[in-house]
Design an enzyme around this catalytic site. Structure first.
Site, PDB file in Angstrom:
ATOM      1  CG  HIS A 136       9.581   1.613 -21.579  1.00  0.00           C
ATOM      2  ND1 HIS A 136       8.808   0.954 -22.396  1.00  0.00           N
ATOM      3  CD2 HIS A 136       9.643   2.659 -21.685  1.00  0.00           C
ATOM      4  CE1 HIS A 136       8.276   2.018 -23.076  1.00  0.00           C
ATOM      5  NE2 HIS A 136       8.948   2.930 -22.870  1.00  0.00           N
TER       6      HIS A 136
HETATM    7  C1  T46 Z   1       8.978   6.166 -24.091  1.00  0.00           C
HETATM    8  C2  T46 Z   1       7.439   6.394 -24.259  1.00  0.00           C
HETATM    9  C3  T46 Z   1       7.224   7.890 -23.831  1.00  0.00           C
HETATM   10  C4  T46 Z   1       9.796   2.405 -32.854  1.00  0.00           C
HETATM   11  O1  T46 Z   1       9.844   1.723 -34.081  1.00  0.00           O
HETATM   12  N1  T46 Z   1      10.456   3.673 -33.289  1.00  0.00           N
HETATM   13  C5  T46 Z   1      10.254   4.581 -32.027  1.00  0.00           C
HETATM   14  O2  T46 Z   1      10.936   5.585 -32.175  1.00  0.00           O
HETATM   15  C6  T46 Z   1       9.623   4.370 -30.997  1.00  0.00           C
HETATM   16  C7  T46 Z   1       9.499   5.056 -29.662  1.00  0.00           C
HETATM   17  C8  T46 Z   1       8.654   3.192 -30.948  1.00  0.00           C
HETATM   18  N2  T46 Z   1       8.853   2.124 -32.225  1.00  0.00           N
HETATM   19  C9  T46 Z   1       8.000   0.924 -32.215  1.00  0.00           C
HETATM   20  C10 T46 Z   1       8.388   0.078 -31.079  1.00  0.00           C
HETATM   21  C11 T46 Z   1       7.008  -0.877 -30.914  1.00  0.00           C
HETATM   22  O3  T46 Z   1       7.112  -2.093 -31.873  1.00  0.00           O
HETATM   23  O4  T46 Z   1       6.588   1.199 -31.809  1.00  0.00           O
HETATM   24  C12 T46 Z   1       6.043   0.284 -30.948  1.00  0.00           C
HETATM   25  C13 T46 Z   1       5.489   0.852 -29.994  1.00  0.00           C
HETATM   26  O5  T46 Z   1       6.599   1.391 -29.032  1.00  0.00           O
HETATM   27  P1  T46 Z   1       6.348   1.126 -27.263  1.00  0.00           P
HETATM   28  O6  T46 Z   1       5.677   0.050 -27.041  1.00  0.00           O
HETATM   29  O7  T46 Z   1       7.531   1.394 -26.644  1.00  0.00           O
HETATM   30  O8  T46 Z   1       5.393   2.488 -26.951  1.00  0.00           O
HETATM   31  P2  T46 Z   1       5.289   3.281 -25.366  1.00  0.00           P
HETATM   32  O9  T46 Z   1       4.307   4.136 -25.821  1.00  0.00           O
HETATM   33  O10 T46 Z   1       5.302   2.172 -24.559  1.00  0.00           O
HETATM   34  O11 T46 Z   1       6.615   3.891 -25.213  1.00  0.00           O
HETATM   35  C14 T46 Z   1       7.184   5.040 -25.856  1.00  0.00           C
HETATM   36  C15 T46 Z   1       8.766   4.846 -26.368  1.00  0.00           C
HETATM   37  O12 T46 Z   1       8.966   3.789 -26.923  1.00  0.00           O
HETATM   38  C16 T46 Z   1       9.464   5.091 -24.924  1.00  0.00           C
HETATM   39  O13 T46 Z   1      10.799   5.338 -25.488  1.00  0.00           O
HETATM   40  O14 T46 Z   1       9.508   6.807 -23.308  1.00  0.00           O
HETATM   41  O15 T46 Z   1       6.646   6.260 -25.302  1.00  0.00           O
END
Ligand code: T46
Length: 139
Positions: free
Chosen positions: A52
């Site tokens: 993303h």
């Molecule tokens: C990014 C990369 C480097 C939250 O509730 N609060 C938060 O601050 C974050 C970052 C995530 N979440 C929740 C949302 C999802 O349910 O944690 C879960 C996993 O997040 P996500 O699937 O977005 O994780 P990544 O590793 O794909 O992405 C993350 C960050 O979301 C994104 O901003 O740049 O790490």
């Protein structure tokens, strides 16, 4: 794919002595934004994450332990970075697509972010991201 763009990598102030290493990071001084949020990613062996971009958010990624590969795509070109140093941060600017993979088993990835969590800031559709990024002037 070019390996590492030096301007994206920030050297962080490390204080090393016989006791080990301490890295101190101050918002707006060592990173070019105020730090509003900190999160970390662990236990990611064999997983791929990211896929993303953010419209407004600025971030700094630091592999405080172990290593991982990060692909950063501005909609025109993709760059690949190997993060493996706790005193080095990878800056991710707004409107850059991010993919993370090849996490070592022990990888601990620390992320400093310029804003609170906002689901509306995410662009998760790659073709839509490319169209939006290419409509902007090249950075
Ligand atoms: C990014 C990369 C480097 C939250 O509730 N609060 C938060 O601050 C974050 C970052 C995530 N979440 C929740 C949302 C999802 O349910 O944690 C879960 C996993 O997040 P996500 O699937 O977005 O994780 P990544 O590793 O794909 O992405 C993350 C960050 O979301 C994104 O901003 O740049 O790490």
């Amino acid at each position: 794919m070019p390996l590492t763009a030096p301007t994206d990598l920030i050297a962080l102030p490390a204080h090393s002595d016989a006791r080990g290493m301490l890295v101190a990071i101050e918002g707006t001084i060592d990173v070019p934004f105020s730090i509003a949020r900190v999160y970390y990613i662990l236990g990611t062996e064999r997983a791929k994450r990211g896929f993303h971009a953010h419209r407004e958010l600025q971030q700094l990624l630091i592999s405080v332990k172990g290593s991982c590969r990060v692909i950063v795509d501005n909609g025109r070109e993709r760059r690949e970075h190997l993060l493996s140093q706790p005193d080095q941060g990878l800056r991710i600017s707004p409107m850059h697509w991010l993919e993370m993979c090849d996490f070592s088993k022990d990888c601990a990835l620390l992320v400093l972010a310029s804003a609170h969590y906002d689901e509306a800031d995410y662009i998760c559709d790659y073709p839509a991201f490319v169209a939006e990024a290419q409509a902007q002037p090249a950075s």
